[in-house]
Structure formats: C-alpha cells, structure tokens
Design an enzyme around this catalytic site. Structure first.
Site, PDB file in Angstrom:
ATOM      1  N   GLU A   1      46.557  18.029  25.692  1.00 44.79           N
ATOM      2  CA  GLU A   1      46.893  17.419  26.976  1.00 44.79           C
ATOM      3  C   GLU A   1      46.482  18.314  28.144  1.00 44.79           C
ATOM      4  OE1 GLU A   1      50.929  15.796  26.548  1.00 44.79           O
ATOM      5  OE2 GLU A   1      50.458  15.582  24.429  1.00 44.79           O
TER       6      GLU A   1
ATOM      7  N   PRO B   1      36.722  15.488  20.427  1.00 45.82           N
ATOM      8  CA  PRO B   1      35.324  15.376  20.817  1.00 45.82           C
ATOM      9  C   PRO B   1      35.037  16.143  22.107  1.00 45.82           C
ATOM     10  CG  PRO B   1      36.362  13.174  20.710  1.00 45.82           C
ATOM     11  CD  PRO B   1      37.430  14.189  20.539  1.00 45.82           C
TER      12      PRO B   1
ATOM     13  N   HIS C   1      61.202   4.378  17.848  1.00 47.12           N
ATOM     14  CA  HIS C   1      60.750   5.671  18.367  1.00 47.12           C
ATOM     15  C   HIS C   1      61.352   6.808  17.551  1.00 47.12           C
ATOM     16  CE1 HIS C   1      60.657   8.924  21.649  1.00 47.12           C
ATOM     17  NE2 HIS C   1      59.427   8.737  21.223  1.00 47.12           N
ATOM     18  N   HIS C   2      60.503   7.689  17.070  1.00 44.53           N
ATOM     19  CA  HIS C   2      60.924   8.885  16.343  1.00 44.53           C
ATOM     20  C   HIS C   2      60.362  10.116  17.035  1.00 44.53           C
ATOM     21  CE1 HIS C   2      61.451   6.697  12.175  1.00 44.53           C
ATOM     22  NE2 HIS C   2      62.446   6.455  12.993  1.00 44.53           N
ATOM     23  N   GLU C   3      61.142  10.703  17.941  1.00 44.89           N
ATOM     24  CA  GLU C   3      60.727  11.984  18.536  1.00 44.89           C
ATOM     25  C   GLU C   3      61.221  13.096  17.613  1.00 44.89           C
ATOM     26  OE1 GLU C   3      58.897  13.133  21.426  1.00 44.89           O
ATOM     27  OE2 GLU C   3      59.174  14.864  20.116  1.00 44.89           O
TER      28      GLU C   3
ATOM     29  N   HIS D   1      52.399  10.261  19.140  1.00 41.16           N
ATOM     30  CA  HIS D   1      52.190  11.071  20.348  1.00 41.16           C
ATOM     31  C   HIS D   1      52.222  12.553  19.960  1.00 41.16           C
ATOM     32  CE1 HIS D   1      52.412   8.297  23.951  1.00 41.16           C
ATOM     33  NE2 HIS D   1      52.235   7.543  22.886  1.00 41.16           N
ATOM     34  N   GLU D   2      51.571  13.362  20.791  1.00 38.26           N
ATOM     35  CA  GLU D   2      51.347  14.775  20.439  1.00 38.26           C
ATOM     36  C   GLU D   2      50.842  14.845  18.993  1.00 38.26           C
ATOM     37  OE1 GLU D   2      54.677  13.885  21.458  1.00 38.26           O
ATOM     38  OE2 GLU D   2      53.785  13.841  23.439  1.00 38.26           O
TER      39      GLU D   2
ATOM     40  N   GLU E   1      51.986   9.562  31.600  1.00 41.50           N
ATOM     41  CA  GLU E   1      53.200  10.347  31.863  1.00 41.50           C
ATOM     42  C   GLU E   1      52.938  11.532  32.793  1.00 41.50           C
ATOM     43  OE1 GLU E   1      54.470  11.600  27.972  1.00 41.50           O
ATOM     44  OE2 GLU E   1      52.829  13.014  27.752  1.00 41.50           O
TER      45      GLU E   1
HETATM   46  C1  NOJ Z   1      56.086  12.655  25.019  1.00 43.24           C
HETATM   47  C2  NOJ Z   1      55.468  11.320  24.861  1.00 43.24           C
HETATM   48  O1  NOJ Z   1      54.099  11.356  25.201  1.00 43.24           O
HETATM   49  C3  NOJ Z   1      56.207  10.340  25.734  1.00 43.24           C
HETATM   50  O2  NOJ Z   1      55.589   9.086  25.709  1.00 43.24           O
HETATM   51  C4  NOJ Z   1      57.646  10.278  25.286  1.00 43.24           C
HETATM   52  O3  NOJ Z   1      58.348   9.445  26.168  1.00 43.24           O
HETATM   53  C5  NOJ Z   1      58.283  11.655  25.289  1.00 43.24           C
HETATM   54  N1  NOJ Z   1      57.470  12.579  24.593  1.00 43.24           N
HETATM   55  C6  NOJ Z   1      59.660  11.647  24.638  1.00 43.24           C
HETATM   56  O4  NOJ Z   1      59.538  11.416  23.268  1.00 43.24           O
HETATM   57 CA    CA Z   2      52.729  13.541  25.457  1.00 41.19          CA
END
Ligand code: NOJ
Ligand code: CA
Length: 690
Positions: A179, A196, A381-383, A461-462, A486
């Site tokens: 990022e 890339p 959602h799984h953070e 994500h990430e 974001e």
């Molecule tokens: C980073 C993610 O890119 C974002 O979309 C998300 O809302 C936050 N993490 C929290 O999980």
């Molecule tokens: Ca992110």
C-alpha cells in the site's frame, strides 16, 4: 555440434562430471505473430535469456539459475543438455471475469541445463512465448543430486532492463505491504520493487514484470543487481530460508508482458493462461455482483468497529443498509465490526478476535433472514490483524457459521506491519512472517480451500499479491493489495490524482482489485467530528477526483465484487449520478483497453455479461485532457444511445469536483467520441443499442 542425445548419454554416464568446454549453444522461440523473439543460451557456462520485440531490445541477456542450502546449485558451468518445443492454441471459458472466453495461444520452448561440474544434476526452464509476452518457470525433476528436503537460498533470475527506462513501482519490504503511492523514476533509481512493476524503455517498448501461479513458493520482488538490471528476490521465511521444497518442484512462472503501447499491457491474458484450470469443479455458487456496506462510516470516523457507543454493526444500521441494497439492486451488504475482538487496540490484539461470537447489538440469524427475504445477503468479514495462528484455529468454524446464515462472500484482512504475521512453529515457538512469504502463500490457499468447502468466496485485504490463481480457485474473487479508497479517508497523504492512471497499468495487471469506488461526498473530512475523540482525516483527506471520475472507476478498475462504498444518504442525495452505479455490471463478456498512457490517462470499455451492453470508463491524472476515444468496440455503423456522465466545463477535482453533466447522446459504432476530462476527472458511459 554434439547432438542432444549424445550429450544426454554423455552426462548420464558422469556421476561426477568434470569441466569440459562445450560450444555455446543458442536456442530461439518466437511468439505466434513473430513479433517477440526469445533467445536462450549457455554461453560461458551461464544459463541466460534475452527478448526482443519488433526488433527492439526488450530484455538484454539476463541470467537464469538457482542456489540451495545443502545442494549444489545452478549458477555456472551449465550447458544446454536438451530442449523440446511445442505450440498451443486453445480457448477456455472463465466462470466470471473481465472476459468470458480466453485464448491461450503460445509457443513453448523447454530447455534443460546440465551442470558440468560437481554432482550430475539438471534443471529445466520452460518458456512460453505469447503475442503479449513471455512466461518461464524452473522445473527440477527427481534426481540423485536432490534427495530429501531442499532449501532455496536464492533465485538467480535477472531482468536486464537498463537504467534509463521509465519505471512505475512501489517499494518492497516496507512496513505498509503493497500500500504505497506509486513512484515514477528511471529504472536505475529503483532498489527493490514489488511486482507487477511497469517499465517503458526509451525505444518505446512497454514491459511489465510479474509472476503467475504463486503456489508453495515465496513471492518475488525485483532487487537492483545493477542500476536498471534486476534480480529475483524471493521473500525469506522467519528461518531465513526463502523456499522449502522437495524434488520434483516447479517454480511460479516469471512473466514479462511486452507491448508497443501502454494499453497493450492491459490487453493481455498471460497471467491467467499460465495458471492451472479450475480445480474446484462446480462453482455456480461463486457469484459476481455489487455490494454496499457498513464500512466507509468507520473510515471517516462516523462509526467504530468496536462497541463504544457508536458501533457500526448494529441491527438498526445494518437493516438500513439491507433496505437500501434491496431498493437499488445490490446483492450484498458487507458488515465489519460484527464480531468480538475490536475493542481497544485491535491492530495489536489479533489473538483476541473471535470469528464466531457476535456483539450483542448484532443479531446474525435475524439480519441474514431479513436480508434473504429481500433478495440480499450479508457479506462476512474476518479481520485477523495478522494473527494467522488465531485465525487458522477458528476459520473452519467461522465459515460454517457464515454458511449457516446464508453468507457466500467473506472479506478477510491482515492488518499488520509487513513481516509481522504471527504463526507458531512445530515447536510452539512464535514466529513472524512476511505477507508475501511462502507461509502466507500457503495460508491464503488454505483459506480459499476451506472457504470452498462452505461454498464461500474470498475477498482478501492486505493479501499476498494476485498471480492469477482465480483461474484455479474461482472462489478467490478479488483482493486489495494496493492503496484503495480507504487512504482518502485517513492516508497521509491520500491517493494523488494520478493514482488510478498508474494503477491501471501496474497493480491491475495482476488481477481484480477491491478498490471500493463510488464516494459521492467528496469532502467527508469537512464534516464536524461526532465526538471529540473521533477526529476526521486531515485537510487533504478526501478523494482527489471529480464525481464523474468516481463513476468511471466502476469500468476502469475491474472487480467481480464491486462496492458502492459511500453512505446510503450520500447516494440518496445524488440519485442522478447514482444511476450509473446501479446500471453498471460487475461481470463481463469482454473487456478492451482502448487508449491511454501510463500515469496519464486510461480508457477501458467492457461488455456486461448479463445485459450485453457496453460500458466505457476513462480517467485522467491532474492534467485535463480532450480525448478522442475510438468506439471500435461497438458494432461498426450501428446506432446507440449513449448515457454519458462527464465532467462539466468548470469541473476540477480540487475546487469544483461536483460539476457533472449527465446527458444522452446518439452515437454510431466505429466513430470517435470526444471526451473532455477535467483535472483528475473522468467520464462514464453506458451504450444502449437502438
Ligand atoms: C483494512 C481494510 O483494507 C479495510 O477495508 C478494513 O475496513 C479494515 N482493514 C478493517 O478490517
Ligand atoms: Ca488495507
């Protein structure tokens, strides 16, 4: 010259070969259209390749090879011991994608190099030459010299570009993973770049270097060996070893996309073609579509993920989103912050996340049922905050809970500094891994395979970067892996006006991105904070685009799960412009990058799978431009009504972003369409055949 068989027999007879001078050999392969020429050689004992395009140099002679911890490697004293050729021309179908039918047309040259010193050993490099570039991978067969575990310490592949090529790149091995704001500079100034990475050589050849089918290996970045000449840098694991493997193994494909113009890089299917076909069988449960969510409100600090009085994932707010989705034809409602673990410092408390326990004000069965009755479903959602150990222990239960509640898409997240992914090794010792390590490459596939058992699709994500594995695992639908929307809420600095016109020619070449477009309140930072502790982003924290450009993103940035990211009330205030987001599709029959220059502008047309209508999106950087866009993708001579959403004459991202003209015009297929794009502006068009 020694015949191939004579050479092989001679080598087989030598358990321990001694140095023997061999005449240098050179093999070539050309692309089906003859424009790309690949040369492979063993001069001076080195395995090397070079590539030209239309007679122009693309890649200067560059080394091939590999080194190991406890085994003799392939660095020098190599000789070509044999080669095979093949050609292939077949078309396959994508269950969803930027085009339905993909043609895989290439010539193959597989070259086996044998070591002339030390234990007898061989490695094969398989090249595939397409009209739009070259892919190659290493194949190490079972052989006496490679018994037991193998530890790769270095891949010697080089990509000799030259110091004076223009380069668009992001730095590798930095804390913020992928990022970063893209950097533009001469190749000679690049030290270590994620792929890339895109180059434009002085002779006009455009090149993008990346990899395909990254499986059971670590990711490659491009490390400057000399200014402008790069070497594959494999990400090391916590034990310092880059890749643990055994023979036989195949490396991922190293890909070199080549084109005479910028859009030629986009109009290439090399990455997908170098991946294996679908391994999941029936994937009719994988369904592209558009979604809204309880999301942007957390990023602009209207709401929180945790339960502290303004918790976003509460029944009332989720119902409001479900109603909005149902009314406007969105399939999904993403809800973040629904599960226990967000309170306090979630960034550092990944071990506290539960993937099965909800907050009290979020009633999962009730909300799922409410959504289903309205033809909508929740998106899970799984953070993980990078605590992969905690996640792997729970993910099967987490997916099972979601499946019971009719959820078919899950967004995952790995918010942690690069290199801070937590796992425990076989001795129970805590280890930290990179997001693009062999461990994480394996983790993502474990997630995707477990999710598939529950008929769930993944939006990571990430993540680790995309290498086209959606072909093999069609439930790995989309991901982040670059600066998304974001950053406009809180990034220091936010994404600059040129961001999208670089992204289209770099990150987007690897595959779909969940960028989360469609912000309509372009000054969220100016709303007064709701609570003193909920300070919004700084003075610059707003999308640095016009409103029309926000619409164009739906066509320019491909994602089969495409978000309408703003708050429902902001769409309700601009229903005229919102109509485009309602009309645009997220799954395509065909896609064509029409015109553009890296970092300046891009125009892309796509034909929807469901409705069969063409859509066009074009965006520019800070420069306002008058584009003449050839409508060659439409049927020649046919009349269309074009619903146009364009920048008004006074539009400007900074001081007049809302100046938009929405109009219907009559156009004819094959004609050129003139488009005036404001500074960081855009145009979005829907074509209705008459
Ligand atoms: C980073 C993610 O890119 C974002 O979309 C998300 O809302 C936050 N993490 C929290 O999980
Ligand atoms: Ca992110």
């Amino acid at each position: 010259m020694l015949g191939i068989w004579t050479k092989l027999v001679a080598l087989a007879m030598l358990a321990f070969a001694v140095a023997m001078p061999l005449k240098a050999e050179e093999l070539t392969a050309t692309s089906p259209d003859g424009r790309i020429v690949l040369t492979v050689s063993d001069g001076g004992g080195h395995a090397a390749y070079s590539i030209s395009h239309d007679g122009n140099e693309a890649i200067r002679s560059s080394r091939l090879g590999m080194l190991f911890n406890d085994h003799h490697g392939f660095e020098d004293s190599l000789a070509i011991a044999g080669s095979t050729t093949a050609s292939h021309d077949a078309t396959w179908e994508q269950p969803w994608g930027e085009r339905r039918m993909v043609r895989d047309h290439h010539k193959e040259l597989a070259v086996t190099f044998a070591a002339q010193e030390g234990p007898a050993r061989q490695i094969t490099v398989r090249f595939r030459v397409f009209d739009t570039g070259v892919g190659f991978r290493y194949e190490l067969n079972e052989q006496a010299a490679f018994q037991g575990p193998i530890a790769i310490t270095d891949e010697l592949t080089q990509f000799a570009i030259g110091a004076d090529a223009d380069t668009w790149w992001t730095p590798s091995r930095q804390f913020n993973r992928y990022e970063y704001i893209y950097r533009k500079g001469l190749a000679g100034t690049v030290d270590d770049a994620h792929t890339p990475v895109t180059f434009r050589r002085q002779n006009g050849v455009h090149i993008s270097i990346h990899e395909a089918a990254l499986v059971d290996f670590s990711a490659m970045s491009l490390l400057a060996a000399r200014p402008g000449d790069f070497e594959a840098q494999l990400r090391a694991g916590s034990d310092g070893v880059k890749v643990h493997t055994t023979a036989p193994f195949k490396s991922p494909w190293r890909t070199i996309q080549i084109a005479s113009d910028a859009v030629g890089l986009i109009n290439s299917d090399i990455i997908l073609n170098l991946n294996e076909p679908n391994k999941l069988g029936d994937v009719s449960w994988v369904e592209p579509g558009k979604y809204v969510g309880v999301w942007w409100e957390m990023h602009i600090r209207d709401r929180t993920w945790g339960n502290d009085g303004i918790h976003g994932a509460n029944n009332t707010d989720v119902i409001r989103h479900i109603d909005f989705a149902a009314e406007h034809g969105f399939k999904g409602v993403l809800v973040e912050g629904w599960n226990i673990g967000w309170d306090g410092d979630w960034f550092n408390n990944g071990a506290l996340f539960s993937f099965t326990e909800t907050y009290d004000d979020f009633d999962l069965p009730m909300l799922s049922e409410y959504a289903a009755e309205r033809g909508v479903r929740l998106i899970g959602h799984h953070e993980t905050s990078g605590n992969v150990a905690n996640y792997e222990a729970q993910m099967a239960d987490g997916f099972a809970l979601y499946q019971e509640n009719g959820i078919r898409e899950v967004k995952t997240g790995y918010v942690a500094d690069a290199g801070d992914i937590v796992r425990y090794d076989e001795n129970g010792v805590k280890q930290y891994e990179w997001h693009d390590s062999q461990f994480m490459v394996g983790h993502h596939l474990r997630v995707v395979e477990e999710a598939a058992k529950h008929r769930i699709s993944i939006n990571a994500h990430e993540p680790v970067k995309d290498t086209g594995l959606r072909r093999t695992y069609p439930n790995w639908m989309t991901r982040e892996g670059a600066r998304g929307m974001e950053f406009n809420a809180w990034g220091t600095p936010p994404n600059p006006p040129e961001h999208i016109s670089i992204l289209a020619y770099t990150r987007m070449l690897s595959g779909p991105m969940d960028f989360t477009p469609g912000i309509f309140d372009l000054r969220p930072n100016e709303k007064p904070p709701l609570r003193p502790d909920m300070q919004r982003g700084g003075a610059d924290n707003r999308p640095q685009t016009t409103l029309a450009k926000q619409l164009a993103l739906y066509v320019v940035l491909y994602s089969p799960l495409q978000m309408a990211a703003d708050l429902p009330e902001n769409y309700e205030a601009r229903m005229d412009a919102f109509q485009f987001i309602k009309d645009v599709e997220a799954d395509w029959e065909e896609s064509v990058a029409v015109s553009g220059e890296v970092g300046e502008y891009v125009a892309i047309a796509r034909k929807g799978r469901a409705g069969g209508e063409w859509f066009l999106g074009a965006v520019t950087d800070e420069e306002e431009r008058e584009l003449s866009i050839p409508l060659s993708f439409l049927d020649e001579g046919k009349s269309y009504t074009a619903q146009v959403y364009r920048d008004g004459t006074h539009a400007h991202w900074d001081h007049n972003p809302y100046d938009i003209v929405i109009e219907e015009i009559e156009i004819t297929g094959g004609d050129d369409m003139t488009a005036l794009l404001a500074s960081s502006g855009g145009i979005a068009v829907r074509f209705i055949a008459k």
